[in-house]
Write an enzyme that holds these catalytic residues in place. Structure first.
Site, PDB file in Angstrom:
ATOM      1  N   HIS A 163       0.826  -1.210   0.000  1.00  0.00           N
ATOM      2  CA  HIS A 163       0.000   0.000   0.000  1.00  0.00           C
ATOM      3  C   HIS A 163       0.854   1.253   0.000  1.00  0.00           C
ATOM      4  O   HIS A 163       2.073   1.215   0.240  1.00  0.00           O
ATOM      5  CB  HIS A 163      -0.952  -0.009   1.204  1.00  0.00           C
ATOM      6  CG  HIS A 163      -0.254   0.057   2.539  1.00  0.00           C
ATOM      7  ND1 HIS A 163       0.160   1.244   3.102  1.00  0.00           N
ATOM      8  CD2 HIS A 163       0.092  -0.927   3.417  1.00  0.00           C
ATOM      9  CE1 HIS A 163       0.724   0.994   4.276  1.00  0.00           C
ATOM     10  NE2 HIS A 163       0.699  -0.315   4.496  1.00  0.00           N
ATOM     11  N   CYS A 179       2.876  -4.728   6.821  1.00  0.00           N
ATOM     12  CA  CYS A 179       2.583  -4.487   5.417  1.00  0.00           C
ATOM     13  C   CYS A 179       3.791  -3.891   4.706  1.00  0.00           C
ATOM     14  O   CYS A 179       4.736  -3.417   5.333  1.00  0.00           O
ATOM     15  CB  CYS A 179       1.383  -3.556   5.276  1.00  0.00           C
ATOM     16  SG  CYS A 179      -0.171  -4.300   5.843  1.00  0.00           S
TER      17      CYS A 179
END
Length: 203
Positions: A163, A179
């Site tokens: 992301h 992440c």
């Protein structure tokens, strides 16, 4: 040979180095302010980003098929494999110790300006996040940034994402909750190239 900007490939042949300016446009264009849907992304002061973590075309070191995403956790690089033995390389931030995931999986789907919902475990560690228990709408301050790629393994959500992030200065560091984070301008570029169900390899 350096005067001609040449290098030796592993096969012993000589090939020109790929110029980021020729292939992708200059850094000012890549990291400048841009309108994206309802939001205006601020420019990234790319001079403050180490050159190795700026978007560039390199010889593919992964051996994976074109269209594959490869995240090298040690290097803090993400490669998007291209045809012809090249890859687009981006700098990434990764999970801090105890929050890393690795393996081979797929990008099940992608979202623009995604909603971020902190996991219960994160809210337990940071009670101030309870206000977003129902989800934080997409926006310039959203931790998922401008785009998110959702990683599934065996049709099960791993909970991990590739992301964007408004915190460009964290690229190259191990600071996230697992992440893979990218500069917003870079994650938009990747989003426009990656297909759903693309293979992703993290290791």
């Amino acid at each position: 040979m350096s005067a001609f900007d040449m290098d030796f490939s592993p096969t012993g042949t000589i090939r020109p180095k790929v110029s980021v300016e020729r292939s992708l446009g200059g850094y000012q264009a890549m990291y400048g302010s841009m309108q994206d849907g309802p939001f205006v992304l601020p420019a990234v002061p790319y001079e403050k980003v180490p050159r190795e973590f700026r978007r560039q075309v390199v010889q593919d070191p992964t051996g994976e098929a074109p269209g594959t995403i490869v995240v090298n956790l040690q290097e803090r690089h993400l490669y998007f494999v291209q045809p012809g033995g090249e890859a687009i390389r981006y700098g990434v931030g990764i999970g801090k110790e105890g929050f890393l995931w690795s393996g081979r999986a797929v990008i099940q789907y992608k979202k623009e300006w995604p909603t971020w919902t902190p996991p219960r475990e994160m809210i337990a560690r940071k009670p101030e996040l309870v206000k977003w228990a129902g989800g934080q709408p997409g926006g310039l301050d959203n931790p998922l940034g401008a785009r998110a790629h959702y990683i599934y393994k065996d049709n099960v959500d791993t909970g991990y994402r590739v992301h964007g992030s408004p915190e460009w200065w964290t690229i190259g560091q191990a600071m996230s909750s697992g992440c893979v984070r990218m500069i917003n301008q870079d994650v938009i570029d990747l989003y426009n190239r990656v297909q759903n169900k693309a293979t992703i390899v993290v290791g």
